[in-house]
Design a protein around this motif. Structure first.
Motif, PDB file in Angstrom:
ATOM      1  N   THR A  16      57.332 -32.263 -75.541  1.00 46.63           N
ATOM      2  CA  THR A  16      58.748 -31.894 -75.577  1.00 46.63           C
ATOM      3  C   THR A  16      59.226 -31.714 -77.011  1.00 46.63           C
ATOM      4  N   LEU A  17      58.845 -32.631 -77.883  1.00 41.54           N
ATOM      5  CA  LEU A  17      59.240 -32.512 -79.288  1.00 41.54           C
ATOM      6  C   LEU A  17      58.650 -31.249 -79.917  1.00 41.54           C
ATOM      7  N   TYR A  18      57.422 -30.918 -79.541  1.00 43.03           N
ATOM      8  CA  TYR A  18      56.779 -29.698 -80.045  1.00 43.03           C
ATOM      9  C   TYR A  18      57.567 -28.461 -79.612  1.00 43.03           C
ATOM     10  N   MET A  19      57.892 -28.378 -78.332  1.00 40.45           N
ATOM     11  CA  MET A  19      58.641 -27.232 -77.827  1.00 40.45           C
ATOM     12  C   MET A  19      60.000 -27.120 -78.499  1.00 40.45           C
ATOM     13  N   VAL A  20      60.714 -28.228 -78.556  1.00 40.25           N
ATOM     14  CA  VAL A  20      62.075 -28.215 -79.089  1.00 40.25           C
ATOM     15  C   VAL A  20      62.071 -27.886 -80.585  1.00 40.25           C
ATOM     16  N   THR A  21      61.142 -28.475 -81.336  1.00 40.95           N
ATOM     17  CA  THR A  21      61.097 -28.251 -82.782  1.00 40.95           C
ATOM     18  C   THR A  21      60.812 -26.791 -83.117  1.00 40.95           C
ATOM     19  N   ILE A  22      59.791 -26.213 -82.481  1.00 42.76           N
ATOM     20  CA  ILE A  22      59.434 -24.827 -82.784  1.00 42.76           C
ATOM     21  C   ILE A  22      60.531 -23.873 -82.314  1.00 42.76           C
ATOM     22  N   ALA A  23      61.051 -24.099 -81.112  1.00 39.57           N
ATOM     23  CA  ALA A  23      62.110 -23.224 -80.592  1.00 39.57           C
ATOM     24  C   ALA A  23      63.361 -23.322 -81.451  1.00 39.57           C
TER      25      ALA A  23
END
Length: 221
Positions: A16-23
């Motif tokens: 989730t952190l990966y998705m949110v950070t990149i987006a």
């Protein structure tokens, strides 16, 4: 709760952190310049281009008014074209970014329009170029509002990242659906909700602290 489930929750939180950070990074890269342009391209403004302003405004409004779950499904072909698949955390970044960019654009536009017009006129009178006005006046003065708006964007992305779990996007939402709902494990669902709440609280507190710090720095200057 077993160690395996705890490890699974940890991996899902990282997804989730990966998705949110990149987006968020991509959404800001596209949305912030767009927001500045929307705020300064009206008739008689710094970069006057009223036709382009209206066209981009319609596109931004149309994207913002589309419910995320519909946007998520509607752009599956585009997601496949960009990343080669429509399933997984990397694929989820595409709809998250497309949803975030216009949201950020409107936030930045609103914050920039709040800047005192007298400051702009004074800076232009001293011989500054439009780009210098944006860089030295508009953006610094709008930073507190932008910081709060970007905080709201991250919170929205966290919520949307949970929603992509409904279509195999991975992360905490996917974990809550597969284990908490489909396998009737309420303790997993409860853990997912707690982790999401903690993430939102941390982001909100950090964003508010940053906005206060930036605001104090502007006042001291």
């Amino acid at each position: 709760m077993s160690p395996d489930l705890l490890a699974l929750i940890g991996r899902s939180a990282l997804d989730t952190l990966y998705m949110v950070t990149i987006a968020f990074a991509l959404g800001t890269a596209f949305g912030a310049p767009l927001g500045i342009f929307l705020a300064t391209s009206g008739k008689g403004e710094l970069f006057a281009a009223p036709v382009a302003n209206r066209i981009l405004g319609v596109i931004v409004n149309a994207t913002r008014s589309t419910p995320f779950i519909i946007l998520l499904v509607a752009i599956i072909p585009l997601t496949r074209l960009i990343v080669g698949t429509s399933i997984g955390t990397t694929a989820a970044i595409v709809p998250l970014t497309i949803a975030a960019a216009p949201f950020i654009a409107r936030i930045v536009e609103a914050a920039v329009r709040e800047v005192d017009h007298g400051l702009i006129e004074a800076t232009l009178a001293m011989g500054a170029t439009p780009l210098q006005v944006v860089r030295k006046v508009l953006v610094p003065e709008a930073l507190p509002g932008i910081a709060l708006g970007l905080t709201l964007t991250i919170v929205s992305l966290i919520a949307n990242s949970a929603m992509v779990g409904a279509v195999g996007g991975g992360g905490l939402g996917d974990l809550g659906i597969r284990y908490g709902y489909q396998r009737f494990m309420p303790e997993v669902m409860a853990a997912v909700v707690v982790v999401l709440i903690v993430l939102v609280q941390v982001v909100q507190s950090a964003g508010e602290a940053l906005a206060r710090r930036v605001n104090k720095r502007i006042r001291r200057a």
